[in-house]
Design a protein around this motif. Structure first.
Motif, mmCIF file in Angstrom:
data_model
loop_
_atom_site.group_PDB
_atom_site.id
_atom_site.type_symbol
_atom_site.label_atom_id
_atom_site.label_comp_id
_atom_site.label_asym_id
_atom_site.label_seq_id
_atom_site.Cartn_x
_atom_site.Cartn_y
_atom_site.Cartn_z
ATOM 1 N N VAL A 161 0.820 -1.211 0.000
ATOM 2 C CA VAL A 161 0.000 0.000 0.000
ATOM 3 C C VAL A 161 0.855 1.262 0.000
ATOM 4 O O VAL A 161 0.432 2.312 -0.455
ATOM 5 C CB VAL A 161 -0.940 0.000 1.230
ATOM 6 N N GLY A 163 3.893 1.699 -1.510
ATOM 7 C CA GLY A 163 4.875 1.846 -2.570
ATOM 8 C C GLY A 163 5.951 0.787 -2.665
ATOM 9 O O GLY A 163 6.887 0.929 -3.446
ATOM 10 N N ILE A 164 5.865 -0.284 -1.860
ATOM 11 C CA ILE A 164 6.859 -1.349 -1.970
ATOM 12 C C ILE A 164 6.310 -2.419 -2.916
ATOM 13 O O ILE A 164 5.191 -2.880 -2.747
ATOM 14 C CB ILE A 164 7.142 -2.000 -0.595
ATOM 15 N N VAL A 165 7.112 -2.805 -3.884
ATOM 16 C CA VAL A 165 6.639 -3.796 -4.856
ATOM 17 C C VAL A 165 7.035 -5.185 -4.375
ATOM 18 O O VAL A 165 8.035 -5.742 -4.804
ATOM 19 C CB VAL A 165 7.192 -3.521 -6.258
ATOM 20 N N ASN A 172 -1.112 -8.048 -7.704
ATOM 21 C CA ASN A 172 -2.012 -7.006 -8.192
ATOM 22 C C ASN A 172 -1.725 -6.685 -9.648
ATOM 23 O O ASN A 172 -2.621 -6.583 -10.479
ATOM 24 C CB ASN A 172 -1.826 -5.716 -7.375
ATOM 25 N N GLN A 173 -0.430 -6.510 -9.954
ATOM 26 C CA GLN A 173 -0.046 -6.121 -11.311
ATOM 27 C C GLN A 173 -0.375 -7.231 -12.306
ATOM 28 O O GLN A 173 -0.872 -6.960 -13.400
ATOM 29 C CB GLN A 173 1.444 -5.793 -11.371
ATOM 30 N N ASP A 175 -2.684 -9.423 -12.059
ATOM 31 C CA ASP A 175 -4.132 -9.452 -12.233
ATOM 32 C C ASP A 175 -4.583 -8.320 -13.149
ATOM 33 O O ASP A 175 -5.500 -8.473 -13.945
ATOM 34 C CB ASP A 175 -4.823 -9.362 -10.871
ATOM 35 N N GLN A 176 -3.888 -7.153 -13.027
ATOM 36 C CA GLN A 176 -4.196 -6.036 -13.919
ATOM 37 C C GLN A 176 -4.070 -6.455 -15.371
ATOM 38 O O GLN A 176 -4.863 -6.089 -16.221
ATOM 39 C CB GLN A 176 -3.200 -4.889 -13.689
ATOM 40 N N VAL A 177 -3.017 -7.219 -15.672
ATOM 41 C CA VAL A 177 -2.740 -7.596 -17.054
ATOM 42 C C VAL A 177 -3.724 -8.657 -17.526
ATOM 43 O O VAL A 177 -4.273 -8.564 -18.620
ATOM 44 C CB VAL A 177 -1.290 -8.114 -17.188
ATOM 45 N N HIS A 178 -3.955 -9.685 -16.683
ATOM 46 C CA HIS A 178 -4.704 -10.843 -17.163
ATOM 47 C C HIS A 178 -6.185 -10.793 -16.798
ATOM 48 O O HIS A 178 -6.977 -11.527 -17.378
ATOM 49 C CB HIS A 178 -4.094 -12.133 -16.613
ATOM 50 N N GLY A 179 -6.542 -9.964 -15.807
ATOM 51 C CA GLY A 179 -7.949 -9.864 -15.428
ATOM 52 C C GLY A 179 -8.518 -11.160 -14.885
ATOM 53 O O GLY A 179 -9.649 -11.514 -15.177
ATOM 54 N N GLN A 180 -7.719 -11.906 -14.128
ATOM 55 C CA GLN A 180 -8.205 -13.152 -13.525
ATOM 56 C C GLN A 180 -7.954 -13.125 -12.024
ATOM 57 O O GLN A 180 -7.051 -13.805 -11.523
ATOM 58 C CB GLN A 180 -7.493 -14.350 -14.157
ATOM 59 N N PRO A 181 -8.739 -12.312 -11.315
ATOM 60 C CA PRO A 181 -8.467 -12.121 -9.888
ATOM 61 C C PRO A 181 -8.482 -13.426 -9.092
ATOM 62 O O PRO A 181 -7.625 -13.634 -8.246
ATOM 63 C CB PRO A 181 -9.581 -11.177 -9.438
ATOM 64 N N TYR A 185 -5.085 -14.174 -7.101
ATOM 65 C CA TYR A 185 -5.076 -13.985 -5.651
ATOM 66 C C TYR A 185 -5.016 -15.329 -4.924
ATOM 67 O O TYR A 185 -4.450 -15.423 -3.839
ATOM 68 C CB TYR A 185 -6.265 -13.130 -5.204
ATOM 69 N N MET B 4 -5.128 -4.147 -21.933
ATOM 70 C CA MET B 4 -5.869 -5.144 -21.148
ATOM 71 C C MET B 4 -5.734 -4.754 -19.695
ATOM 72 O O MET B 4 -4.953 -5.312 -18.954
ATOM 73 C CB MET B 4 -5.272 -6.519 -21.386
ATOM 74 N N ARG B 6 -7.411 -2.884 -15.966
ATOM 75 C CA ARG B 6 -8.585 -2.555 -15.209
ATOM 76 C C ARG B 6 -8.405 -1.160 -14.667
ATOM 77 O O ARG B 6 -7.312 -0.668 -14.518
ATOM 78 C CB ARG B 6 -8.815 -3.549 -14.068
ATOM 79 N N ILE B 203 6.625 2.693 -8.301
ATOM 80 C CA ILE B 203 6.336 2.838 -6.877
ATOM 81 C C ILE B 203 4.829 2.986 -6.743
ATOM 82 O O ILE B 203 4.281 4.055 -6.976
ATOM 83 C CB ILE B 203 7.039 4.071 -6.289
ATOM 84 N N PRO B 204 4.117 1.887 -6.417
ATOM 85 C CA PRO B 204 2.658 1.980 -6.394
ATOM 86 C C PRO B 204 2.102 2.486 -5.069
ATOM 87 O O PRO B 204 2.507 2.032 -4.006
ATOM 88 C CB PRO B 204 2.218 0.524 -6.638
#
Lengths: 214, 308
Positions: A161, A163-165, A172-173, A175-181, A185, B4, B6, B203-204
């Motif tokens: 939350v 800023g640490i990746v 999260n990232q 899931d952003q790309v593939h849209g398969q939560p 997860y 692609m 969200r 940096i998210p």
């Protein structure tokens, strides 16, 4: 579920970051926690009070609040540290409060008679702690400390939350790309589960090895 | 190809405060109506569907029968869909006003039941029937179109680059290669930046106010966010500025249950009506367009993007 080589690489980088956070904050929590315990047991009232305040503060303020405080509020006072050390320090201090409570319960499990015996034999406070109380206390709190490390593993995910990746941020990232939560997860959950199981099993083995047969 | 990704907009109390300040500022500048009042006035102009457009047994008829439109939206996006702090039943902003108008179109009165949604939950909420529609800065993508239907697009947005006000070295996203870039968790920025700026480290942060704060504290060289949100923040915060034009196209659609062609056509007909009557432009002006100098954009063409 689609997983590309790039995803695997990204998730491994995230996992590595999570493990680094866990390692650094875990060691920090054990050190700070031990110091807080010693302070709370010390014969000096001021030190006892300071230990009490420290532990109560970190137990009673939510970790997310502490993280946001350290990352966004402290810089306002001129204290701007890089993100990763800030988060490691906050995680270590937060978890150290719980470590301290676990250690203290271990210390309380050492019969009073032993402390009196140590005093009667002329042990100083430090000697008494080092040779009589802490070795026995530590043995009885192996599993509780293991639980604290497991809790810390889960808590590292909050770093995403601010800023640490780490692993959660990478999930999260992906899931952003593939849209398969559901798939991603669940995968993330399984990785955390694996870390926790490894910690739990390890501390279980250690506990059996060092157990005091009373 | 189309991104692609969200899309979600999350903002915390600070953003709410910013929006509030902006609203107050505008009111002070001579706007005669209060914001809520003008929105109600717009709602009064909104059309109601002919009975013939709602055949018995259709989704529209079912919504009309239950007397409420169930809408999923983010409740913390200023000027888009912001829940009132004083009255949780009040939600305002561009998405929220349009949702109320759709409710009025179907039911005859603007009765909406709001359900908070995160970017991860929108497909599930539609799929299991928890909500009838999603109005939540929902970018139309071909991937998502496999599990939900999109009416629209009803708005064209895009990602833009924000830098500190005194930064003169970064002019566009291509200047970000190898730089530290602040992005927002759960938005297309996390995907688009690595594609366009080689070696940029991300940096998210979770909310727009946090992202702006981190930028101003120097934790990153730039902050990537939706151009409308950046514009609304920068109108009251002069410590950062937006550089260059948006570098992506994010067409927002109204999420509907997959495979319900009658409902999709019905909602598209409604959109066409409010596009033609100029009501859409008025809603834009009273919400997103109420800060900054942005002119009202042309209405998007319905069905013009893959997935819609």
């Amino acid at each position: 579920m689609t997983i590309t080589g790039g995803d695997v690489h990204a998730l491994l980088l995230g996992l590595a970051n999570t493990l680094v956070l866990l390692g650094a904050a875990g060691v920090g929590a054990l050190i700070f926690g031990s110091l807080a315990t010693v302070a709370r047991l010390s014969p000096i009232p001021l030190l006892r009070g300071a230990g009490f305040v420290y532990v109560q503060f970190f137990i009673n303020v939510p970790l997310l609040v502490l993280l946001v405080l350290a990352v966004f509020a402290l810089p306002e006072t001129g204290l701007l540290m890089p993100l990763t050390p800030t988060v490691m320090l906050v995680l270590a201090m937060y978890q150290s409060a719980y470590v301290s409570e676990s250690l203290r319960s271990g210390v309380n499990s050492v019969p009073n008679g032993q402390v009196e015996a140590a005093r009667a034999l002329g042990f100083s406070f430090t000697q008494m702690l080092r040779h009589v109380v802490l070795p026995q206390a530590a043995r009885s709190v192996v599993q509780p400390l293991g639980n604290q490390l497991i809790a810390l593993t889960m808590n590292t995910s909050l770093a995403a939350v601010v800023g640490i990746v780490e692993l959660t941020a990478r999930i999260n990232q992906a899931d952003q790309v593939h849209g398969q939560p559901l798939a991603y997860y669940t995968l993330g959950g399984l990785i955390y589960l694996a870390i926790s199981l490894a910690l739990g099993l390890t501390t279980g083995v250690i506990e059996r090895k060092v157990a005091i047969k009373r | 190809m189309s991104s692609m990704t969200r899309k979600t907009k999350r903002s915390a109390a600070l953003a709410a405060a910013v929006a509030l300040t902006a609203t107050l500022g505008l009111t002070a500048c001579g706007s005669s109506d209060s914001k809520a009042g003008s929105d109600d006035a717009l709602l009064a102009q909104a059309p109601v569907a002919d009975a013939s457009a709602i055949p018995a047994g259709s989704t529209m008829a079912k919504i009309k029968a239950k007397g409420q439109l169930f809408v999923a939206t983010a409740l913390d996006a200023p000027l888009i869909s912001q829940q009132s702090i004083d009255d949780p039943t009040k939600v305002s902003g561009f998405d929220a006003e349009l949702a109320k108008m759709l409710a009025k179109y179907i039911i005859g009165s603007a009765k909406v039941k709001w359900t908070p949604s995160a970017s991860e939950t929108r497909e599930a909420l539609l799929g299991n029937g928890t909500v009838d529609t999603v109005f939540s800065t929902y970018t139309i993508t071909t991937d998502r179109a496999k599990v939900v239907d999109f009416a629209g697009p009803y708005f064209m947005s895009g990602l833009a680059v924000a830098v500190k006000a005194d930064n003169n070295s970064i002019h566009s996203v291509s200047d970000l290669a190898g730089k530290k870039v602040i992005v927002q968790t759960g938005t297309p920025s996390t995907v688009e930046v690595p594609k366009r700026a080689q070696g940029a480290s991300l940096i998210p942060f979770a909310t727009t106010p946090e992202g702006v704060k981190a930028l101003e504290q120097g934790r990153g060289d730039a902050y990537i966010q939706d151009v409308d949100l950046l514009a609304s923040m920068s109108s009251v915060d002069h410590n950062f500025k937006v550089v260059g034009a948006p570098f992506t196209q994010e067409p927002y659609g109204i999420g509907l249950k997959h495979g319900d062609d009658a409902m999709k056509k019905f909602v598209n007909d409604w959109l066409t009506q409010i596009y033609k009557s100029g009501l859409w432009a008025k809603v834009y002006k009273s919400t997103i367009g109420s800060v900054g100098e942005t002119p009202v954009p042309p209405t998007p063409v319905i069905g013009s993007v893959p997935g819609s």
